[in-house]
Design a protein around this motif. Structure first.
Motif, PDB file in Angstrom:
ATOM      1  N   ASN A 131      47.308  40.478  13.821  1.00 44.18           N
ATOM      2  CA  ASN A 131      48.165  41.676  13.833  1.00 44.18           C
ATOM      3  C   ASN A 131      49.636  41.354  13.524  1.00 44.18           C
ATOM      4  O   ASN A 131      50.528  42.096  13.893  1.00 44.18           O
ATOM      5  N   VAL A 132      49.833  40.221  12.842  1.00 47.34           N
ATOM      6  CA  VAL A 132      51.181  39.888  12.363  1.00 47.34           C
ATOM      7  C   VAL A 132      51.211  40.081  10.847  1.00 47.34           C
ATOM      8  O   VAL A 132      50.271  39.703  10.148  1.00 47.34           O
ATOM      9  N   ILE A 133      52.299  40.666  10.361  1.00 44.62           N
ATOM     10  CA  ILE A 133      52.494  40.785   8.913  1.00 44.62           C
ATOM     11  C   ILE A 133      53.907  40.332   8.593  1.00 44.62           C
ATOM     12  O   ILE A 133      54.857  40.619   9.337  1.00 44.62           O
ATOM     13  N   LEU A 134      54.046  39.568   7.512  1.00 49.22           N
ATOM     14  CA  LEU A 134      55.374  39.096   7.105  1.00 49.22           C
ATOM     15  C   LEU A 134      56.053  40.170   6.268  1.00 49.22           C
ATOM     16  O   LEU A 134      55.491  40.660   5.289  1.00 49.22           O
ATOM     17  N   GLN A 135      57.271  40.500   6.648  1.00 47.71           N
ATOM     18  CA  GLN A 135      58.011  41.522   5.907  1.00 47.71           C
ATOM     19  C   GLN A 135      59.013  40.820   4.983  1.00 47.71           C
ATOM     20  O   GLN A 135      59.929  40.144   5.438  1.00 47.71           O
ATOM     21  N   GLN A 174      46.394  34.013   3.181  1.00 46.41           N
ATOM     22  CA  GLN A 174      45.711  34.602   4.344  1.00 46.41           C
ATOM     23  C   GLN A 174      46.596  35.547   5.138  1.00 46.41           C
ATOM     24  O   GLN A 174      46.165  36.614   5.538  1.00 46.41           O
ATOM     25  N   THR A 175      47.819  35.136   5.389  1.00 46.33           N
ATOM     26  CA  THR A 175      48.724  35.993   6.149  1.00 46.33           C
ATOM     27  C   THR A 175      49.173  37.156   5.271  1.00 46.33           C
ATOM     28  O   THR A 175      49.625  36.937   4.153  1.00 46.33           O
ATOM     29  N   PRO A 176      49.029  38.376   5.761  1.00 41.57           N
ATOM     30  CA  PRO A 176      49.444  39.500   4.929  1.00 41.57           C
ATOM     31  C   PRO A 176      50.975  39.582   4.802  1.00 41.57           C
ATOM     32  O   PRO A 176      51.710  39.191   5.701  1.00 41.57           O
ATOM     33  N   VAL A 177      51.386  40.097   3.686  1.00 38.86           N
ATOM     34  CA  VAL A 177      52.810  40.227   3.380  1.00 38.86           C
ATOM     35  C   VAL A 177      53.089  41.678   3.022  1.00 38.86           C
ATOM     36  O   VAL A 177      52.296  42.308   2.328  1.00 38.86           O
ATOM     37  N   MET A 178      54.196  42.206   3.523  1.00 41.76           N
ATOM     38  CA  MET A 178      54.566  43.584   3.185  1.00 41.76           C
ATOM     39  C   MET A 178      55.933  43.590   2.510  1.00 41.76           C
ATOM     40  O   MET A 178      56.839  42.855   2.897  1.00 41.76           O
TER      41      MET A 178
END
Lengths: 680, 680
Positions: free
Chosen positions: A328-332, A355-359
């Motif tokens: 539930n972490v996303i990189l902004q 793998q880690t989502p980015v916004m």
């Protein structure tokens, strides 16, 4: 004509000009003239809003029948919808509401009554308000915060309530479904009981519009307001403090969205202060909100005082954490690797994480694009970023595809826009700045939309009557052209050919390419970025320089690395180019630079003509407001041109080509002017 | 090229650019390279100056022989001269000096060595310094007074002495032979012993250069400093006081020129305060100075608060006194009937007086033409006035002929110019303002000279080396064109088509067509002069209006009176013209007004290009100083255009034609700006 007819005409004319429009209604100026009968098997606050909007704004056939239908159609995703002749189909109440706004918009625009489906590109479409608790707005140019006044006054008046309702409507009408109520440079006080009580109240007003609230949090909050001795993310007490705080918040706001965190960035506290990593910090907070369905948006906007090129640092910091963050972490990530410049290449981070989502984080407020004094339609900037190809998984791996789940299949997708909203009657300071709020919402909903279509929609809803076609040639066409050209004009007169961050210190409005100060970090000065010398101009980020190109995938990497193939709009971003270097049009760098700056000024003058020509086709109040802003922009474009050409001329030692209009300011006078308070 | 050659070239280049020129030497930059042997049968301080000038500036053949010859040739008049191959012929020492300067000028300009005769158009060619005794200069834009500091310091330093000597040389070089040392708004203190002692000293320094000193006197002096109860010009004690004062002055300064008097004008005291007339006042003073050969220059610049059109009043006041003044009184009349505007028709007084002599007063200081911030070559303005036909004695009765003795045969002829000189290193604030000092002197000497020739002379002496021809096309031609166009450009962007006096209150620099104030006299406001209304624009001075046209002789009177025949440059001076009135080019008034203002702005931009293009052809110091001034002028021309068009638009209710560049200021902002101290 008879006298009475003349009198009537005169009266009508007066009425026309008296129809005051101050911009407060935004693009929501539709007023129903006909009745609609709505059939719904379900009742809810969200659906009540939808029904209310339909009754207020219905422009279809009188007494038409319209049905809300909850569908299991697999083609409808999330809060998406499908419009059919007399049905709005959706899976969720919010889908019905978004479908409602789309139907009303299509009616207003006079679009054919045909079937239409739409699903959101991102599941979370969020405004970031950089609002401080004292009522000021960081990089805000439209008055004070609409949410905060000061510690003493946390009440919500009836006027506030109505304002929040209109704010909710406006956001819902373009599909925005989240809002961060406070500045990323966060005061820990936001997490204290009195503030959380106000957050609860605001959330209550915004909920039926589908808006979840989020908060920016200060990493030191456990110390500042929690009376702990540390904010170390691996400390059990700290972890408990955040878990308790999350619980407290969710008791007040059960659908609370989560936290936005600026940590170890520009002086903000963070896990590195305790020898921990961004992963440690983000995951601790993620654990706190996870039980309640909350998320953590962890900003990647970090850079240290170091020898390393600032534009490389975020990538280098975060790349090796890929996959280590909680689900539930996303990189902004800001659109560019630097900081919301008029033009930047996309941030390499978009194509880096597997793998880690980015916004994406876009800036709706025009910190670096003329603030609310200048007309800049930013949709083209965002479209340019979204359509940039990272080549992460081969050709076609656009920033859009890397962030909206197309490539990663990650269920957590999001996009953020730093709001340009304030307490000004017209919300955004500049009438045309409303179009950026609108465009952000539309692109967040559908990242494949074209800026041209967004501009067209916005112009018609903002300035024309429903279905009005008579002004297409005289108004819509020229105004749309102006909007679509506006960001490029700013690039031309501020920072053409890949120049960046040569702004005056602090206010980021006017030019100060001369700005150098050995007492502050080099990467907060202008000379760090343009590196003008007697040889040439630009920051060498090729393999012979800082090698930031290595962060990009092939074949883009080589293309950028090679002076001959690097797109000219990024030339001085990636290369230190000799003044005599011949560009594709045969002109050398100095000559082309002069023409670009001058072109920018001429473009703004053309915008002035464009707008003056629509006099009488738009209400006088907004006409005059925009006319006045364009005059300021014209003067300030000239200041940019003069400042940059006269300053760079001290290095190039070349005359400005004589077919170009001469500078009308002295360099020394401009150095004083752009420093002065009155200029900001 | 060999390395040593390159090094030499580099050194030479450095020397070239290092040759600092700050403008202090004016047009007197000739340095002799050859020797001249002068033969003179007479010695005198004036002849010593002539010999000294020849030794310093001789550019003829080395060891040439040159003879001063005192001639009785009837073709030589007054201080005129005749140049022959190796002889300067004159009747007076001053004639030899003026011949000397002419010979040196001709050498510098590379003119053929042929016979040349010249006699002065006016016997008295006088600068009026509006210098106050506290060191300030009224309408001065080039620093402080060169003559006065304050009551406590009436010393003359060695630096002062050298400055006065250069001042004397400069004036003698163009034939100026008189100077009024103090402001026409005169302090009586100038007539007290300490001041007269300094006047004596200054006169002593200037005498060998042929410069007589004059003083402005305050009509109330007998009361203020004389301790009399009255200044009534028919009072015996008052008459005695003035007679005694004249005697005192002439004892100190035996060749004292006389008095300049501003009486009953703009608050100054005068004979009317005692129920007497201008004749009574002027004749009393004339009687006082007559025994010593002095004259009285009585200014006709008078106007009362009355219903009568201000531009008619001086004529109406003085016409019936024609012939009643003493022989040593001359009326000093401003070129136009109002007040040194960018363009005025000539004052009708020039063609009105049959017996009393009249002298033109020109304003060299640019009170109403951009002060020392803007480039305005005023020779064209003065030439226009001098060549204006009054028709007093039929066709050809030009202002020149009416004032230089051609028509009246009056032996007392004179011309005055309000000086633009101050303590600035370059004397006049703007390098190009030096050309106005130069041009005034040249026209005062020969009122038939052409502005084009004066500009050519000035440019070459000021910027080029002696005899230099290589820069004719690249420098002289474009710079001359700029100078010749400069006044018309100002008319265009300030007050085209006969508009006048729409300046900001007080400083007279920027625009304030909106200026109205019921607390002051109407004729000190702008609205009094332009009379804009929804019908049209301009002051009706035709027979249906104030009828000022009646003061002009036929056929000019009818030509001006008739809207169809009135020259368009005076259109709004003489007529209230409907916005829709078609001008000769087919455009209506509003449209043409817009184009004229815009043309003015474009002209200044062209001046900028002209000047920028001569970069390298002139020393860097003066190049940069002029470049900077032109930038200011360009900005301020835009302010004029915007202010006037936006203000007049509130009456015309018409759009500015869309092919014209749009205003870049808001009207309300300009109203504030032009009022602000910083704008002056």
């Amino acid at each position: 004509m008879k006298k009475t007819t003349l009198l009537l005409l005169a009266l009508l004319t007066c009425t026309y000009f008296a129809k005051a429009e101050d911009g407060h209604e935004l693009w929501l100026r539709n007023k129903s003239a006909t009745n609609v009968n709505i059939q719904t098997a379900k009742k809810s606050p969200v659906l009540d809003i939808a029904i209310n909007e339909l009754k207020k704004g219905w422009l279809g056939k009188n007494d038409a029948k319209l049905k809300f239908e909850f569908s299991t159609d697999a083609s409808i995703k999330g809060d998406g919808f499908r419009l059919e002749r007399s049905t709005i189909k959706a899976k969720t109440d919010l889908g019905i509401l978004y479908g409602t706004f789309e139907m009303l918009r299509r009616q207003y625009l006079g679009k054919a009554d045909e079937n239409f489906s739409s699903n959101p590109s991102y599941s979370r479409r969020i405004l970031n308000h950089w609002d401080n608790l004292d009522g000021s707005v960081e990089r805000g140019y439209a008055g004070k915060s609409i949410f905060w006044r000061n510690d003493q006054d946390l009440t919500i008046s009836q006027a506030d309530r109505e304002l929040y309702q209109l704010y909710g409507r406006a956001n819902a009408s373009v599909g925005i479904n989240g809002t961060v109520l406070n500045n990323v440079n966060a005061s820990a006080k936001i997490l204290t009981a009195p503030y959380l009580k106000k957050v609860q109240a605001i959330a209550g007003i915004l909920r039926p519009y589908g808006l979840k609230v989020y908060l920016s949090v200060n990493f030191s909050a456990p110390v500042t307001i929690g009376k702990l001795k540390t904010a170390d993310p691996l400390d059990a007490q700290v972890r408990k403090w955040w878990a308790d705080k999350a619980k407290e918040i969710y008791q007040l706001v059960p659908d609370f969205g989560g936290f936005l965190v600026k940590a170890n960035s520009e002086g903000q506290p963070g896990p590195q202060d305790f020898g921990r990593t961004h992963v440690d910090g983000a995951n601790m907070m993620a654990d706190a909100v996870a039980p309640f369905g909350g998320i953590v948006m962890w900003r990647a906007f970090v850079y240290q005082t170091s020898e390393q090129d600032r534009t490389k640092q975020a990538y280098n910091e975060f790349l090796h954490y890929d996959g280590q963050f909680k689900k539930n972490v996303i990189l902004q990530v800001k659109n560019g690797p630097l900081d919301f410049q008029p033009r930047e290449p996309f941030s390499a981070l978009f194509g880096a994480m597997n793998q880690t989502p980015v916004m994406p984080e876009f800036q709706i407020t025009q910190e670096y694009l003329g603030q609310s004094k200048q007309l800049a339609f930013l949709s083209t900037l965002w479209e340019e970023c979204l359509n940039s190809d990272t080549y992460q998984k081969g050709k076609g791996s656009t920033v859009a595809a890397c962030t909206d789940g197309t490539l990663s299949k990650n269920p957590l997708t999001a996009i953020a826009g730093v709001a340009n909203i304030g307490s000004d009657r017209n919300w955004t300071g500049h009438i045309f700045a409303q179009s950026n709020w609108y465009a952000f919402g539309r692109l967040a909903w559908n990242n494949q939309l074209k800026s041209e279509d967004i501009a067209d929609e916005w112009i018609r809803q903002t300035f024309l009557d429903a279905g009005e076609k008579a002004k297409d040639q005289a108004f819509v066409k020229p105004v749309k052209e102006m909007m679509l050209e506006s960001r490029e004009a700013i690039v031309n007169y501020m920072m053409p050919l890949g120049l960046h961050h040569i702004f005056a210190e602090g206010h980021h409005y006017g030019p100060a390419p001369w700005f150098a100060n050995t007492k502050i970090r080099a990467d907060w000065t202008s000379v760090y970025y343009h590196k003008a010398d007697t040889i040439g101009l630009g920051f060498n980020r090729s393999h012979t320089g800082s090698n930031s190109v290595e962060q990009y995938h092939e074949p883009l990497r080589s293309k950028l690395d090679n002076l001959a193939t690097c797109p000219e709009e990024y030339l001085l971003w990636f290369h230190h180019v000799p003044w005599t270097y011949k560009l594709k049009n045969g002109k050398d760098l100095w000559t082309e630079l002069c023409y670009r700056y001058d072109t920018g000024v001429q473009q703004v003058r053309t915008f002035q003509k464009t707008w003056d020509k629509v006099h009488g086709l738009v209400d006088e109040e907004r006409f005059t407001a925009v006319q006045s802003k364009l005059r300021t922009q014209s003067r300030d474009a000239q200041i940019w041109k003069d400042a940059c050409l006269l300053y760079f001329q001290t290095f190039s030692k070349r005359d400005i080509p004589y077919d170009i209009e001469r500078p009308v300011h002295d360099l020394e006078a401009l150095k004083k002017l752009t420093k002065s308070k009155s200029y900001e």
